[in-house]
Design a protein around this motif. Sequence first.
Motif, short mmCIF file in Angstrom:
data_model
loop_
_atom_site.label_atom_id
_atom_site.label_comp_id
_atom_site.label_asym_id
_atom_site.label_seq_id
_atom_site.Cartn_x
_atom_site.Cartn_y
_atom_site.Cartn_z
N PHE A 16 0.68 -1.05 -0.02
CA PHE A 16 -0.15 -0.15 0.38
C PHE A 16 0.48 1.08 -0.05
CE2 PHE A 16 -2.22 3.60 1.97
CZ PHE A 16 -3.62 2.96 1.73
N GLY A 17 1.72 1.28 0.93
CA GLY A 17 2.70 2.02 0.76
C GLY A 17 3.56 2.37 0.07
N TRP A 18 4.24 1.44 -1.03
CA TRP A 18 4.56 1.58 -2.01
C TRP A 18 3.62 2.37 -2.97
CZ3 TRP A 18 9.38 2.31 -3.10
CH2 TRP A 18 10.37 1.78 -2.05
N ASN A 19 2.48 2.07 -2.90
CA ASN A 19 1.26 2.42 -4.02
C ASN A 19 1.21 4.03 -4.21
OD1 ASN A 19 0.47 0.43 -6.65
ND2 ASN A 19 0.56 -0.67 -4.63
N VAL A 20 1.10 4.14 -2.82
CA VAL A 20 0.37 5.71 -2.63
C VAL A 20 1.84 6.80 -3.02
CG1 VAL A 20 0.40 7.24 -0.77
CG2 VAL A 20 -0.53 5.31 -0.54
N LEU A 21 3.15 5.68 -2.57
CA LEU A 21 4.44 6.81 -2.78
C LEU A 21 4.51 6.97 -4.59
CD1 LEU A 21 7.03 7.84 -2.79
CD2 LEU A 21 7.97 5.60 -2.26
N ALA A 22 4.34 5.86 -5.42
CA ALA A 22 4.52 5.69 -6.47
C ALA A 22 3.57 6.74 -7.91
CB ALA A 22 4.67 4.87 -7.17
N TRP A 23 2.55 6.11 -7.31
CA TRP A 23 1.73 7.24 -8.37
C TRP A 23 1.94 8.94 -7.62
CZ3 TRP A 23 -0.96 5.35 -11.73
CH2 TRP A 23 -0.67 4.48 -12.17
N ALA A 24 1.71 9.24 -5.92
CA ALA A 24 1.91 10.57 -5.82
C ALA A 24 3.25 10.82 -6.56
CB ALA A 24 2.57 10.26 -4.55
N VAL A 25 4.36 10.63 -6.63
CA VAL A 25 5.14 10.61 -8.21
C VAL A 25 5.09 11.17 -9.41
CG1 VAL A 25 7.37 10.38 -8.81
CG2 VAL A 25 7.06 10.12 -6.39
N TRP A 26 4.35 10.13 -10.17
CA TRP A 26 3.83 10.11 -11.04
C TRP A 26 2.92 11.28 -11.04
CZ3 TRP A 26 -0.79 9.79 -13.28
CH2 TRP A 26 -1.05 9.63 -14.56
N GLY A 27 2.05 11.66 -9.98
CA GLY A 27 0.61 12.56 -9.89
C GLY A 27 1.56 14.18 -10.04
N LEU A 28 2.73 13.85 -9.22
CA LEU A 28 2.98 15.30 -9.55
C LEU A 28 4.54 15.63 -10.21
CD1 LEU A 28 4.50 15.28 -5.60
CD2 LEU A 28 2.29 16.23 -7.15
N THR A 29 4.98 14.92 -11.09
CA THR A 29 5.25 15.08 -12.11
C THR A 29 4.16 15.23 -13.35
OG1 THR A 29 7.04 12.76 -11.58
CG2 THR A 29 7.01 13.58 -14.39
N VAL A 30 3.24 14.62 -13.72
CA VAL A 30 2.74 15.40 -14.41
C VAL A 30 1.94 16.54 -14.24
CG1 VAL A 30 -0.05 14.84 -15.79
CG2 VAL A 30 1.23 12.57 -15.41
N LEU A 31 2.00 17.40 -12.69
CA LEU A 31 1.06 17.97 -12.61
C LEU A 31 2.46 19.21 -13.06
CD1 LEU A 31 -1.27 19.85 -10.70
CD2 LEU A 31 1.40 19.91 -9.11
N ALA A 32 3.89 18.29 -12.52
CA ALA A 32 4.32 19.51 -12.89
C ALA A 32 4.85 20.26 -14.96
CB ALA A 32 6.28 19.43 -12.94
N ILE A 33 4.51 18.90 -15.69
CA ILE A 33 4.97 19.57 -16.98
C ILE A 33 3.77 20.13 -17.38
CG2 ILE A 33 4.96 17.60 -18.75
CD1 ILE A 33 5.64 15.54 -16.89
N ARG A 34 2.77 19.42 -16.35
CA ARG A 34 1.12 20.44 -17.02
C ARG A 34 1.23 21.39 -17.14
NH1 ARG A 34 -1.12 22.57 -19.75
NH2 ARG A 34 -3.95 22.80 -19.95
N ILE A 35 1.89 22.74 -15.18
CA ILE A 35 1.71 23.64 -15.44
C ILE A 35 3.37 24.28 -16.17
CG2 ILE A 35 3.21 25.26 -14.01
CD1 ILE A 35 1.79 23.50 -11.59
#
Length: 245
Positions: free
Chosen positions: A205-224
């Motif tokens: 569970f912890g690894w998936n929270v971390l992985a998807w958080a990093v993925w989401g923040l990466t997409v967020l940064a690219i979109r900004i």
Amino acid sequence: MLFAVTRHYLMKKLFSVIGIAAVIALMAWAFYQAMYVAPAEATMGDVARIFYYHVPHGMLCYLFFSINFVASVLVLAWRRTNPARALAADAWALAGAEVGVVFCSVVLITGPLWGRPVWGIWWTWDARLTTTLVLWLIYVSYLLARRFTAGAEMQTLAAVLSVFGALDMPINYLANRLWRTQHPSPVFGGDPDAGLKDPRMLAAFGWNVLAWAVWGLTVLAIRIYIQRRQQRIDGAEALAALAGD
């Protein structure tokens, strides 16, 4: 000078490739933990592995909708006193809403995929399910309003809609605590029997929270970055049009 510019460009590309590779590796590791390391749930079996995607996406959609909310409040605060900062905040607000809708969509898709074999139905108008659907509809409306509304007041109207949408987040979060209906109790802080008892489940569970958080923040940064670039292009075109007049 040309050598320095080329070197800077190549280094920027190299760091981008390394960063993307690291995100993909992290997501692959999280998938391995969820599918092959964590044991099957005692009563539901392998279908419960959807939990490792459903719950992290539900948690993280709050994060991105909160980014949208904070940025929208800043848009309203700066729109008259500091238009440049308001424009930057608007890019954050738009990116937060877009990524949040993606995460909320995954929640709405994975929930029925779990519910059909466990409950025997795809959907029920349970308090948590209903408020999640309302949350998704509010932010889809926010994105549609931005897509089909033009003019200088578009950012202001979108920011007001965002503040309205944020009101549903605490209701959605508390729904399965205040109204004990069909949705399972919270995994953490819920019933005494709830939670992840096996350490391998907790790790997955912890690894998936971390992985998807990093993925989401990466997409967020690219979109900004893309939105800020588009804002500069729009600004330059507006100045050119005024100069032409």
